[in-house]
Enzyme design. Structure first.
Site, PDB file in Angstrom:
ATOM      1  N   CYS A   1      21.243   1.855 -20.037  1.00 27.40           N
ATOM      2  CA  CYS A   1      20.719   0.493 -20.138  1.00 27.40           C
ATOM      3  C   CYS A   1      20.582  -0.192 -18.780  1.00 27.40           C
ATOM      4  O   CYS A   1      20.086  -1.310 -18.697  1.00 27.40           O
ATOM      5  CB  CYS A   1      21.593  -0.348 -21.065  1.00 27.40           C
ATOM      6  SG  CYS A   1      21.500   0.197 -22.777  1.00 27.40           S
TER       7      CYS A   1
ATOM      8  N   HIS B   1      14.098  -1.201 -19.971  1.00 23.84           N
ATOM      9  CA  HIS B   1      13.639  -0.619 -21.231  1.00 23.84           C
ATOM     10  C   HIS B   1      13.359  -1.770 -22.197  1.00 23.84           C
ATOM     11  O   HIS B   1      13.741  -2.907 -21.945  1.00 23.84           O
ATOM     12  CB  HIS B   1      14.703   0.337 -21.808  1.00 23.84           C
ATOM     13  CG  HIS B   1      16.005  -0.315 -22.122  1.00 23.84           C
ATOM     14  ND1 HIS B   1      16.913  -0.688 -21.147  1.00 23.84           N
ATOM     15  CD2 HIS B   1      16.540  -0.702 -23.296  1.00 23.84           C
ATOM     16  CE1 HIS B   1      17.967  -1.247 -21.707  1.00 23.84           C
ATOM     17  NE2 HIS B   1      17.767  -1.289 -23.024  1.00 23.84           N
TER      18      HIS B   1
ATOM     19  N   HIS C   1       7.143 -10.441 -25.354  1.00 25.53           N
ATOM     20  CA  HIS C   1       6.487  -9.754 -24.247  1.00 25.53           C
ATOM     21  C   HIS C   1       6.931 -10.304 -22.887  1.00 25.53           C
ATOM     22  O   HIS C   1       6.117 -10.580 -22.014  1.00 25.53           O
ATOM     23  CB  HIS C   1       4.968  -9.783 -24.395  1.00 25.53           C
ATOM     24  CG  HIS C   1       4.495  -8.819 -25.433  1.00 25.53           C
ATOM     25  ND1 HIS C   1       4.567  -9.079 -26.773  1.00 25.53           N
ATOM     26  CD2 HIS C   1       3.979  -7.576 -25.309  1.00 25.53           C
ATOM     27  CE1 HIS C   1       4.092  -8.040 -27.445  1.00 25.53           C
ATOM     28  NE2 HIS C   1       3.740  -7.102 -26.585  1.00 25.53           N
TER      29      HIS C   1
ATOM     30  N   GLU D   1      18.933  -5.172 -32.369  1.00 25.01           N
ATOM     31  CA  GLU D   1      18.311  -4.533 -31.209  1.00 25.01           C
ATOM     32  C   GLU D   1      17.678  -3.198 -31.579  1.00 25.01           C
ATOM     33  O   GLU D   1      16.646  -2.818 -31.031  1.00 25.01           O
ATOM     34  CB  GLU D   1      19.359  -4.330 -30.117  1.00 25.01           C
ATOM     35  CG  GLU D   1      18.799  -3.743 -28.840  1.00 25.01           C
ATOM     36  CD  GLU D   1      19.845  -3.584 -27.760  1.00 25.01           C
ATOM     37  OE1 GLU D   1      20.146  -4.596 -27.094  1.00 25.01           O
ATOM     38  OE2 GLU D   1      20.354  -2.471 -27.586  1.00 25.01           O
TER      39      GLU D   1
END
Length: 141
Positions: free
Chosen positions: A37, A41, A78, A125
């Site tokens: 992580c 990503h 976004h 998530e």
């Protein structure tokens, strides 16, 4: 969106509403313990917001669903979560994201004449991992 069943919050309010929404965003966790992580990503986050109160507004809504969605979707969709000022000095983990969503929703609710409260925010998530954020005891109006 697939129907989800989430943990509920016991309360004594007359009305409770839940709003599901989703958005796509990227993030990275710049900490050695974050493993993969640490690299940028993305996720399609699924969010559930629980709002409750005793009074309806002039339109007989607790709050318009669209106001909740617009507040979160327009803010995060976004985008790179690390770029948002609310994460300055904090890692944009799912836990922190849930907390920030609660703060954004609660700020809107405080401006409403009928004064509803955000009881919890759930942020999924991945299909198998989600976080529940609830404010500390004693915050209810």
């Amino acid at each position: 969106m697939m129907q989800q069943f989430y943990p509920s919050v016991p309360h004594a309010y007359r009305f409770e509403l839940n709003k599901d929404m989703n958005f796509s965003a990227a993030h990275f966790i710049p900490h050695a313990e974050a493993g993969k992580c640490q690299t940028v990503h993305g996720h399609t986050y699924f969010v559930n917001v629980t709002v409750a109160g005793n009074e309806l507004d002039a339109s007989d809504f607790l709050i318009d669903f669209k106001l909740l969605k617009d507040a979160i979707h327009k803010k995060y969709d976004h985008s790179v979560l690390n770029d948002h000022p609310e994460f300055n000095g904090k890692f944009p983990t799912t836990e922190r994201l849930a907390e920030q969503i609660w703060q954004s929703i609660e700020a809107i609710l405080k401006t409403r004449d009928n004064k509803p409260s955000c009881l919890q925010v759930i942020v999924r998530e991945t299909p198998t991992s989600y976080v529940v954020y609830r404010p500390e005891q004693g915050w209810l109006r």
